[in-house]
Motif scaffolding. Structure first.
Motif: not given
Length: 55
Positions: A19-23, A25-30
């Motif tokens: 969950v931490g890695l997905v979060l 990556v998602w925040l970095d994408h934004r």
């Protein structure tokens, strides 16, 4: 003492890391998407973007 505690702890730890890695990556994408929008608004275009000259 059974191994249930250790098994459950490892599943929880693996879930938390995932969950931490997905979060992350998602925040970095934004963040990168917002940065690209700011650059394009300033008139800076990507080299891969097609221009009217190139056809």
């Amino acid at each position: 003492m059974s191994h249930t505690f250790y098994v459950m702890a490892s599943y929880i730890a693996a879930f938390a890391v995932t969950v931490g890695l997905v979060l992350w990556v998602w925040l970095d994408h934004r963040s990168r998407h917002r940065e690209l929008e700011q650059l394009e608004a300033a008139g800076i275009r990507r080299r891969s973007a097609r221009t009217e000259d190139a056809g």
